[in-house]
Design a protein around this motif. Sequence first.
Motif, PDB file in Angstrom:
ATOM      1  N   TYR A 291       0.842  -1.186  -0.055  1.00  0.00           N
ATOM      2  CA  TYR A 291       0.014  -0.018  -0.126  1.00  0.00           C
ATOM      3  C   TYR A 291       0.917   1.195   0.080  1.00  0.00           C
ATOM      4  O   TYR A 291       0.496   2.135  -0.802  1.00  0.00           O
ATOM      5  CB  TYR A 291      -0.867   0.147   1.092  1.00  0.00           C
ATOM      6  CG  TYR A 291      -1.688   1.266   1.525  1.00  0.00           C
ATOM      7  CD1 TYR A 291      -2.695   1.588   0.837  1.00  0.00           C
ATOM      8  CD2 TYR A 291      -1.333   2.196   2.451  1.00  0.00           C
ATOM      9  CE1 TYR A 291      -3.436   2.794   0.724  1.00  0.00           C
ATOM     10  CE2 TYR A 291      -2.001   3.416   2.460  1.00  0.00           C
ATOM     11  CZ  TYR A 291      -3.030   3.678   1.862  1.00  0.00           C
ATOM     12  OH  TYR A 291      -3.985   4.780   1.898  1.00  0.00           O
ATOM     13  N   GLU A 292       1.982   1.157   0.942  1.00  0.00           N
ATOM     14  CA  GLU A 292       2.660   2.290   0.825  1.00  0.00           C
ATOM     15  C   GLU A 292       3.679   2.707  -0.238  1.00  0.00           C
ATOM     16  O   GLU A 292       3.760   3.696  -0.681  1.00  0.00           O
ATOM     17  CB  GLU A 292       3.705   2.321   2.181  1.00  0.00           C
ATOM     18  CG  GLU A 292       2.805   2.613   3.432  1.00  0.00           C
ATOM     19  CD  GLU A 292       3.688   2.367   4.667  1.00  0.00           C
ATOM     20  OE1 GLU A 292       4.706   1.759   4.616  1.00  0.00           O
ATOM     21  OE2 GLU A 292       3.268   2.895   5.731  1.00  0.00           O
ATOM     22  N   ARG A 293       3.756   1.473  -0.832  1.00  0.00           N
ATOM     23  CA  ARG A 293       4.716   1.548  -2.193  1.00  0.00           C
ATOM     24  C   ARG A 293       3.621   2.162  -3.451  1.00  0.00           C
ATOM     25  O   ARG A 293       4.144   3.258  -3.898  1.00  0.00           O
ATOM     26  CB  ARG A 293       5.141   0.270  -2.705  1.00  0.00           C
ATOM     27  CG  ARG A 293       6.363   0.275  -3.700  1.00  0.00           C
ATOM     28  CD  ARG A 293       6.979  -1.179  -3.761  1.00  0.00           C
ATOM     29  NE  ARG A 293       6.161  -2.311  -3.512  1.00  0.00           N
ATOM     30  CZ  ARG A 293       6.445  -3.040  -2.226  1.00  0.00           C
ATOM     31  NH1 ARG A 293       7.496  -2.578  -1.478  1.00  0.00           N
ATOM     32  NH2 ARG A 293       5.633  -4.207  -2.259  1.00  0.00           N
ATOM     33  N   TYR A 294       2.539   1.742  -3.128  1.00  0.00           N
ATOM     34  CA  TYR A 294       1.275   2.131  -4.281  1.00  0.00           C
ATOM     35  C   TYR A 294       1.370   3.713  -3.998  1.00  0.00           C
ATOM     36  O   TYR A 294       1.231   4.455  -5.132  1.00  0.00           O
ATOM     37  CB  TYR A 294       0.134   1.583  -4.114  1.00  0.00           C
ATOM     38  CG  TYR A 294      -0.875   1.897  -5.036  1.00  0.00           C
ATOM     39  CD1 TYR A 294      -1.140   1.389  -6.238  1.00  0.00           C
ATOM     40  CD2 TYR A 294      -1.658   2.957  -4.761  1.00  0.00           C
ATOM     41  CE1 TYR A 294      -1.991   1.783  -7.264  1.00  0.00           C
ATOM     42  CE2 TYR A 294      -2.739   3.549  -5.464  1.00  0.00           C
ATOM     43  CZ  TYR A 294      -2.655   2.904  -6.820  1.00  0.00           C
ATOM     44  OH  TYR A 294      -3.586   3.458  -7.673  1.00  0.00           O
ATOM     45  N   CYS A 295       1.126   4.174  -2.898  1.00  0.00           N
ATOM     46  CA  CYS A 295       1.039   5.447  -2.651  1.00  0.00           C
ATOM     47  C   CYS A 295       2.080   6.308  -3.115  1.00  0.00           C
ATOM     48  O   CYS A 295       1.872   7.563  -3.447  1.00  0.00           O
ATOM     49  CB  CYS A 295       0.755   5.595  -1.207  1.00  0.00           C
ATOM     50  SG  CYS A 295      -1.014   5.123  -0.247  1.00  0.00           S
ATOM     51  N   LYS A 296       3.257   6.010  -2.936  1.00  0.00           N
ATOM     52  CA  LYS A 296       4.652   6.558  -3.352  1.00  0.00           C
ATOM     53  C   LYS A 296       4.660   6.884  -4.742  1.00  0.00           C
ATOM     54  O   LYS A 296       4.824   7.784  -5.231  1.00  0.00           O
ATOM     55  CB  LYS A 296       5.725   5.811  -2.547  1.00  0.00           C
ATOM     56  CG  LYS A 296       7.123   6.659  -2.983  1.00  0.00           C
ATOM     57  CD  LYS A 296       8.072   5.932  -2.406  1.00  0.00           C
ATOM     58  CE  LYS A 296       9.496   6.997  -2.481  1.00  0.00           C
ATOM     59  NZ  LYS A 296      10.550   6.151  -1.666  1.00  0.00           N
ATOM     60  N   GLU A 297       4.203   5.810  -5.539  1.00  0.00           N
ATOM     61  CA  GLU A 297       4.337   5.875  -6.878  1.00  0.00           C
ATOM     62  C   GLU A 297       3.056   6.299  -7.490  1.00  0.00           C
ATOM     63  O   GLU A 297       3.162   6.749  -8.639  1.00  0.00           O
ATOM     64  CB  GLU A 297       4.421   4.372  -7.334  1.00  0.00           C
ATOM     65  CG  GLU A 297       5.526   3.479  -6.974  1.00  0.00           C
ATOM     66  CD  GLU A 297       5.634   2.076  -7.441  1.00  0.00           C
ATOM     67  OE1 GLU A 297       4.317   1.625  -7.740  1.00  0.00           O
ATOM     68  OE2 GLU A 297       6.601   1.311  -6.975  1.00  0.00           O
ATOM     69  N   HIS A 298       2.072   6.802  -6.642  1.00  0.00           N
ATOM     70  CA  HIS A 298       0.993   7.439  -7.050  1.00  0.00           C
ATOM     71  C   HIS A 298       0.645   8.618  -6.084  1.00  0.00           C
ATOM     72  O   HIS A 298      -0.375   8.520  -5.504  1.00  0.00           O
ATOM     73  CB  HIS A 298      -0.403   6.551  -7.162  1.00  0.00           C
ATOM     74  CG  HIS A 298      -0.190   5.475  -8.238  1.00  0.00           C
ATOM     75  ND1 HIS A 298       0.496   4.150  -7.731  1.00  0.00           N
ATOM     76  CD2 HIS A 298      -0.405   4.954  -9.682  1.00  0.00           C
ATOM     77  CE1 HIS A 298       0.555   3.225  -8.719  1.00  0.00           C
ATOM     78  NE2 HIS A 298      -0.149   3.902  -9.929  1.00  0.00           N
ATOM     79  N   PRO A 299       1.364   9.576  -6.444  1.00  0.00           N
ATOM     80  CA  PRO A 299       1.081  10.697  -5.188  1.00  0.00           C
ATOM     81  C   PRO A 299      -0.179  11.401  -5.547  1.00  0.00           C
ATOM     82  O   PRO A 299      -0.692  12.134  -4.527  1.00  0.00           O
ATOM     83  CB  PRO A 299       2.341  11.734  -5.776  1.00  0.00           C
ATOM     84  CG  PRO A 299       2.915  11.184  -7.043  1.00  0.00           C
ATOM     85  CD  PRO A 299       2.470   9.951  -7.326  1.00  0.00           C
ATOM     86  N   GLU A 300      -0.879  11.272  -6.557  1.00  0.00           N
ATOM     87  CA  GLU A 300      -2.219  11.985  -6.814  1.00  0.00           C
ATOM     88  C   GLU A 300      -3.484  10.986  -5.687  1.00  0.00           C
ATOM     89  O   GLU A 300      -4.406  11.396  -5.494  1.00  0.00           O
ATOM     90  CB  GLU A 300      -2.732  11.797  -8.143  1.00  0.00           C
ATOM     91  CG  GLU A 300      -3.381  10.459  -8.786  1.00  0.00           C
ATOM     92  CD  GLU A 300      -1.940   9.579  -9.259  1.00  0.00           C
ATOM     93  OE1 GLU A 300      -2.323   8.460  -9.558  1.00  0.00           O
ATOM     94  OE2 GLU A 300      -0.834  10.086  -9.068  1.00  0.00           O
ATOM     95  N   TYR A 301      -3.024   9.731  -5.366  1.00  0.00           N
ATOM     96  CA  TYR A 301      -3.883   9.002  -4.549  1.00  0.00           C
ATOM     97  C   TYR A 301      -3.987   9.395  -3.227  1.00  0.00           C
ATOM     98  O   TYR A 301      -2.844   9.728  -2.510  1.00  0.00           O
ATOM     99  CB  TYR A 301      -3.370   7.609  -4.397  1.00  0.00           C
ATOM    100  CG  TYR A 301      -4.347   6.787  -3.799  1.00  0.00           C
ATOM    101  CD1 TYR A 301      -5.609   6.278  -4.417  1.00  0.00           C
ATOM    102  CD2 TYR A 301      -3.960   6.190  -2.612  1.00  0.00           C
ATOM    103  CE1 TYR A 301      -6.451   5.387  -3.541  1.00  0.00           C
ATOM    104  CE2 TYR A 301      -4.768   5.355  -1.936  1.00  0.00           C
ATOM    105  CZ  TYR A 301      -5.782   4.871  -2.376  1.00  0.00           C
ATOM    106  OH  TYR A 301      -6.871   4.130  -1.734  1.00  0.00           O
ATOM    107  N   GLU A 302      -5.068   9.687  -2.578  1.00  0.00           N
ATOM    108  CA  GLU A 302      -5.303  10.332  -1.266  1.00  0.00           C
ATOM    109  C   GLU A 302      -4.882   9.094  -0.342  1.00  0.00           C
ATOM    110  O   GLU A 302      -5.995   8.419  -0.196  1.00  0.00           O
ATOM    111  CB  GLU A 302      -6.646  10.808  -1.146  1.00  0.00           C
ATOM    112  CG  GLU A 302      -6.768  12.105  -2.051  1.00  0.00           C
ATOM    113  CD  GLU A 302      -8.177  12.829  -1.749  1.00  0.00           C
ATOM    114  OE1 GLU A 302      -8.756  12.784  -0.357  1.00  0.00           O
ATOM    115  OE2 GLU A 302      -8.698  13.245  -2.721  1.00  0.00           O
ATOM    116  N   ASN A 303      -3.923   9.161   0.402  1.00  0.00           N
ATOM    117  CA  ASN A 303      -3.542   7.813   1.053  1.00  0.00           C
ATOM    118  C   ASN A 303      -3.632   8.091   2.829  1.00  0.00           C
ATOM    119  O   ASN A 303      -3.043   7.474   3.429  1.00  0.00           O
ATOM    120  CB  ASN A 303      -2.204   7.516   0.824  1.00  0.00           C
ATOM    121  CG  ASN A 303      -1.138   8.592   1.198  1.00  0.00           C
ATOM    122  OD1 ASN A 303      -1.402   9.693   1.633  1.00  0.00           O
ATOM    123  ND2 ASN A 303       0.152   8.113   1.157  1.00  0.00           N
TER     124      ASN A 303
END
Length: 60
Positions: free
Chosen positions: A22-34
């Motif tokens: 999840y954290e890797r995904y958020c880092k790779e997709h900065p537009e995603y509200e995490n």
Amino acid sequence: MQDNIPHTQEDFIEALSEIDFYERYCKEHPEYENNRAVLAIQNIERVYSEKLEKHDFGNA
């Protein structure tokens, strides 16, 4: 994870692996509200650390 349910160390390792993804995904997709999972992640990591210190995991 609830305190009244005995979780094994393997349960925590699986959850922490999902958190890593999840954290890797958020880092790779900065537009995603995490910010939705921040407190839950902190709680899982806190409980895991406490159980590691006390050797207090549920049985498989």
